[in-house]
Design an enzyme around this catalytic site. Structure first.
Site, PDB file in Angstrom:
ATOM      1  N   ALA A 176       2.516   4.014  -0.880  1.00  0.00           N
ATOM      2  CA  ALA A 176       2.538   5.288  -0.629  1.00  0.00           C
ATOM      3  C   ALA A 176       0.942   5.139   0.727  1.00  0.00           C
ATOM      4  O   ALA A 176      -0.002   6.557   0.447  1.00  0.00           O
ATOM      5  CB  ALA A 176       1.801   5.795  -1.688  1.00  0.00           C
ATOM      6  N   GLY A 178       0.521   7.297   3.297  1.00  0.00           N
ATOM      7  CA  GLY A 178       0.588   8.547   3.814  1.00  0.00           C
ATOM      8  C   GLY A 178      -0.456   8.780   2.518  1.00  0.00           C
ATOM      9  O   GLY A 178      -0.960  10.038   3.067  1.00  0.00           O
ATOM     10  N   ASP A 179      -0.359   8.542   1.518  1.00  0.00           N
ATOM     11  CA  ASP A 179      -1.866   9.109   1.015  1.00  0.00           C
ATOM     12  C   ASP A 179      -3.040   8.344   0.630  1.00  0.00           C
ATOM     13  O   ASP A 179      -3.907   8.698   1.082  1.00  0.00           O
ATOM     14  CB  ASP A 179      -1.622   9.724  -0.790  1.00  0.00           C
ATOM     15  CG  ASP A 179       0.104  10.733  -1.557  1.00  0.00           C
ATOM     16  OD1 ASP A 179      -0.525  11.282  -0.349  1.00  0.00           O
ATOM     17  OD2 ASP A 179       0.991  10.140  -2.520  1.00  0.00           O
ATOM     18  N   ILE A 180      -2.252   7.104   0.951  1.00  0.00           N
ATOM     19  CA  ILE A 180      -3.682   6.036   0.093  1.00  0.00           C
ATOM     20  C   ILE A 180      -4.867   6.036   1.416  1.00  0.00           C
ATOM     21  O   ILE A 180      -5.789   5.737   1.671  1.00  0.00           O
ATOM     22  CB  ILE A 180      -3.174   4.305   0.156  1.00  0.00           C
ATOM     23  CG1 ILE A 180      -2.374   4.809  -1.680  1.00  0.00           C
ATOM     24  CG2 ILE A 180      -4.192   3.533  -0.152  1.00  0.00           C
ATOM     25  CD1 ILE A 180      -1.826   3.794  -2.540  1.00  0.00           C
ATOM     26  N   GLY A 183      -6.578   9.024   2.045  1.00  0.00           N
ATOM     27  CA  GLY A 183      -7.793   8.647   0.874  1.00  0.00           C
ATOM     28  C   GLY A 183      -9.079   7.989   1.160  1.00  0.00           C
ATOM     29  O   GLY A 183     -10.451   8.226   1.245  1.00  0.00           O
TER      30      GLY A 183
END
Length: 399
Positions: A176, A178-180, A183
Site C-alpha cells: 500500500a 499510496g499510504d506508506i 506516511g
C-alpha cells in the site's frame, strides 16, 4: 530491545491517526525512539478489527494489521467530542512536541482540536496532517473534500499508469505505497519541523497529500512528459532506458538481473557462454542493448529458464546484480533479514505466541532504532499517561 533508545527519545508525539498512512508515520517515529501516545476514540482505531487474528481474541483486541504499525506506542482512550476529554487532550498537548492526524480536511477543526486552537495552547507545537489531497492551509485542491485510499492515490499520482505488463491498462503496486510513502514523508516532515521549532520556539502546520507523495514517487513521468512530450506507459518488468534490467523466468520461479554497465554485461555474457555478445553490434553497449531489448531479453530468458533460481544466483551472485524473486516464505528462510533485525519476534497479549513483524530499516549505531514494545490494547496506558502529565483519573472525570 527493551527500551526507547533511538535518536528521538526526547520527543513526544500525540497520535490521532487511524488505518495505515498516519499510523505508519508515527510507527517510524516510535521505532526511532519517540514516545508516541496513540489517542483512540472509545471504539478504537478502525484497524483493530483487521486480521490476521491471534487464537486468543479475548486476550488480544487487535490483529496483525494493527500490531505491525502500532508497535512501540501507548494507547489512551479519549472521546474528543466530549468537553472533558477534549480538555484532557489539551493538557496532554502542553507536554508534546507534535500532533499527527490523518482525518479528512476540516474534521479536526469541527471537533475543536484544530491547529489554530492547539497553537494557542503551545506555540512551539508541530501539527502534521496526512490527507488524500492536502489541506487548504498549504494549498487549495479541487478534491480537498474527497475521501481517499491507497489505490486512489496510486492511480491519481501516476503510479498505476506506468505499472504492469506492456500494453496493459496499469496495475496498482502490491504494498500500500499510496499510504506508506506519504506516511514516510510525513515522518520526515515532523522531525524537520520539530528541529526548526526547537531552534526558533515556533511550531508550524505541515501536511502531506497522498496524491502529492505518489506524484513525487513517480517523478520520472513528470520530466519525461515535460522534456520530451512522452507519456510513460506500463513497461512490464523492464525499463526503457537500461538493458538488461528485468525480471526473468527460471525453472522454478523468477530472478532479477541488472547488467546495464559494460563490465557487468561482459561478466554476464561469459556466465551464459555467449562472449560474442560483448562485441555484437546489437549488444555492444547499453544504448544498443536498449534498442534491441527484445533480442537481449530473449537470449537471457533462454538461459534463465534452463536453470533454477538458486543455480543462477550461485553462478553470478556477487559478480552481477542479481536477486531471486522472494515470497514471504523465502524471506523468512533468507539469513539476511534475520541478521539485519528485519524479522522481529514480538510478544502479543493474552495466551498467544509471538508475532513476527517487519523491523525498522533505519539502522543507527549510537542510538539504535527498533521494536521494544508490542502494540497496545485499547486504552491500556490511559492511567499511566495521564499520571505522567499530572492528570489524575478523578480529575479527568470531574473536568
Amino acid at each position: 530491545m527493551t527500551a526507547r533508545t533511538g535518536p528521538l527519545s526526547d520527543v513526544r508525539v500525540l497520535d490521532l491517526t487511524q488505518a495505515l498512512a498516519g499510523p505508519y508515520c508515527t510507527m517510524l517515529l516510535a521505532d526511532l525512539g519517540a514516545d508516541v501516545i496513540k489517542i483512540e476514540p472509545p471504539a478504537g482505531d478502525m484497524s483493530r478489527g483487521l486480521g490476521p487474528f491471534p487464537a486468543d481474541r479475548k486476550g488480544c483486541d487487535y490483529g496483525g494489521y494493527f500490531a505491525s504499525v502500532n508497535r512501540n506506542k501507548r494507547s489512551v482512550v479519549l472521546d474528543l467530542k466530549r468537553d472533558a476529554d477534549r480538555e484532557t487532550f489539551f493538557r496532554l498537548v502542553q507536554t508534546a512536541d507534535a500532533v499527527v492526524e490523518n482525518a479528512k480536511s476540516g474534521v479536526m477543526d469541527r471537533t475543536g482540536v484544530s491547529y489554530e486552537r492547539l497553537r494557542e495552547i503551545k506555540p512551539a507545537l508541530v501539527y502534521a496532517a496526512i490527507r488524500g489531497f492536502g489541506d487548504p492551509r498549504t494549498g487549495a485542491s479541487p478534491y480537498a473534500d474527497w475521501p481517499a485510499f491507497d489505490i486512489v492515490a496510486q492511480s491519481m499520482g501516476g503510479l498505476v499508469a506506468v505499472t504492469g505488463p506492456q500494453g496493459g491498462g496499469g496495475y496498482k503496486a502490491g504494498p500500500a505505497v499510496g499510504d506508506i510513502y506519504p506516511g514516510t514523508l510525513a515522518a520526515l516532515g515532523v522531525v524537520s519541523a520539530i528541529h526548526a521549532a526547537r531552534r526558533t520556539g515556533q511550531g508550524q502546520f505541515l501536511d502531506v497529500a497522498m496524491y502529492d507523495a505518489i506524484l513525487a514517487l513517480s517523478e520520472m513521468i513528470v520530466y519525461t512528459y515535460s522534456g520530451a512530450g512522452v507519456i510513460r506507459e506500463p513497461g512490464g518488468n523492464g525499463t526503457p532506458v537500461l538493458c538488461p534490467f528485468d525480471i526473468f523466468p527460471t525453472r522454478d520461479g523468477a530472478v532479477a538481473i541488472a547488467a546495464p554497465g559494460e563490465n557487468h554485461w561482459k561478466i554476464l555474457c561469459d556466465a551464459i557462454g555467449r562472449l560474442e555478445l560483448v562485441t555484437d553490434d546489437r549488444t555492444c553497449n547499453v544504448n544498443r542493448r536498449v534498442a534491441n531489448a527484445d533480442f537481449v531479453r530473449g537470449i537471457l530468458s533462454e538461459w534463465t529458464k534452463a536453470h533454477t533460481t538458486r543455480e543462477i544466483v550461485d553462478a553470478i551472485g556477487g559478480k552481477v546484480p542479481v536477486g531471486p524473486v522472494n515470497t514471504a516464505k523465502d524471506i523468512f528462510e533468507d539469513p539476511h533479514p534475520r541478521t539485519r533485525a528485519m524479522l522481529v519476534e514480538v510478544e502479543q497479549p493474552g495466551d498467544n505466541p509471538p508475532l513476527v513483524l517487519a523491523g525498522c530499516p533505519i539502522k543507527l549505531t549510537g542510538t539504535p532504532s527498533g521494536i521494544y514494545a508490542r502494540a497496545p490494547r485499547l486504552g491500556e496506558h490511559t492511567e499511566q499517561v495521564l499520571a505522567d502529565a499530572g492528570i489524575s483519573i478523578a480529575h479527568k472525570e470531574q473536568s
